[in-house]
Each structure stands twice: as C-alpha cells, then as structure tokens.
Design an enzyme around this catalytic site. Structure first.
Site, PDB file in Angstrom:
ATOM      1  N   SER A  45    -122.781 -35.247  -1.767  1.00 17.17           N
ATOM      2  CA  SER A  45    -121.563 -35.564  -2.594  1.00 17.17           C
ATOM      3  C   SER A  45    -121.339 -36.769  -3.049  1.00 17.17           C
ATOM      4  CB  SER A  45    -120.257 -35.128  -1.629  1.00 17.17           C
ATOM      5  OG  SER A  45    -119.976 -36.151  -0.572  1.00 17.17           O
ATOM      6  N   LYS A  86    -117.263 -41.028   1.567  1.00 16.58           N
ATOM      7  CA  LYS A  86    -116.596 -40.938   0.204  1.00 16.58           C
ATOM      8  C   LYS A  86    -116.383 -42.129  -0.344  1.00 16.58           C
ATOM      9  CE  LYS A  86    -116.449 -36.568   0.811  1.00 16.58           C
ATOM     10  NZ  LYS A  86    -117.360 -35.816  -0.322  1.00 16.58           N
TER      11      LYS A  86
END
Length: 175
Positions: A45, A86
């Site tokens: 991601s 993230k």
C-alpha cells in the site's frame, strides 16, 4: 590464595556477569517497548515509497514530544486492530476532498512529489477531519486500504504507534 577464596571470587564474578546480562535484557525490552522498534513491511500500500519486505526503523517516542505532521510516514493501529504503515495526509480540523486524483486540503491542492506521475484513484467527497484524529493514506492509492475505507476511517492520534524514520535497505532517511 586458598581454594575457598578462589571459589568465592568466581561466584562473585559469575553473579556480576548475571546481573549485567539481566540488566542488558531489561534495557533492551524497555527500548523495544517504548522507544524504538524494527518492523517489516508486509503490504504494497505504500509502493513506490516502500515495498513489501522493507525493514523500517520506527521511533515510538516521537509523538510524545511533537504532533504528527502532514507527510509523516507512521505505524498506526486501525479500527480492525491491525497495524498499518501509512502517510499522514490531513490533520484534525482540516477539510479533505479528492477530485480527479488530486487531494485538496482546505480547498488547496496538496503537493505530493512522492507519488508517481499519472497515478489515478477514485474521488472522495468533502469531509472535515475530527479534532484529535488524522486522515491517513497509502502511496499506492488505487489499492491502499486507508482512511477512505470504512474499515479504517479517521485514526485517533493516540493510535499512532510511531514515526518511520529510516528504511534499512536501501538506506533511506525520513525526517
């Protein structure tokens, strides 16, 4: 020196070694639990910034003295109980909207030089990030499960476990 004295001296030295080893183990556990940890990325991601298998140094105490800033790469415990790597995109109190693969913060386009040119991802309607929370996104926007997803949503600042400050191979420092 008698054999009795010699044995006492050996026992004393052994006890000192045991104390030193136990102290080192306790210090290592405290450092790992509260200060610094190595983690391995197990997802894509954050591609192309980070790849699956990358080893990261995470500083756990950073946000005891400072607040997360836009652009920080963090380890966050999300609603599902999982830990994700993230990037901080929006802070509490800010508005966020995504139109034609451009993130707008408070109506202004966000400069994201870390993203590859031509990356396309879905629009996201205007939201206000609640105070005390963050809006996090992965750099691989088309496949990232992040704050745009109901399973993650806004992330409480208290659920930020640490700030990534280094990737070990290839060596890359993050401020």
């Amino acid at each position: 020196m008698s054999s009795t004295e010699n044995r006492k001296k050996q026992k004393s030295e052994a006890a000192e070694w045991i104390k030193s080893i136990l102290l080192a183990v306790v210090i290592a556990v405290i450092i790992r639990a509260f200060v610094f940890e190595l983690v391995v990325v197990d997802q894509s991601s954050m591609y192309p910034t980070l790849e699956s298998g990358d080893k990261l140094g995470v500083m756990k105490v950073t946000y005891l003295f400072d607040s997360p800033e836009r652009g920080d790469i963090v380890i966050a415990k999300v609603a599902s109980g999982k830990n994700y790597v993230k990037r901080v995109i929006a802070l509490g109190g800010e508005t966020l909207e995504i139109i034609d693969s451009v993130v707008y913060i408070n109506g202004e386009p966000l400069e994201e030089e870390y993203l590859p040119d031509g990356l396309e991802y879905e629009n996201y309607e205007l939201v206000t990030v609640p105070e005390g929370t963050l809006f996090l996104m992965g750099d691989n926007r088309p496949t990232s499960i992040d704050s745009r997803s109901r399973s993650v949503g806004f992330v409480d600042e208290d659920n930020i476990l640490g700030k990534v400050f280094v990737r070990l191979s290839p060596l890359t420092w993050y401020n």
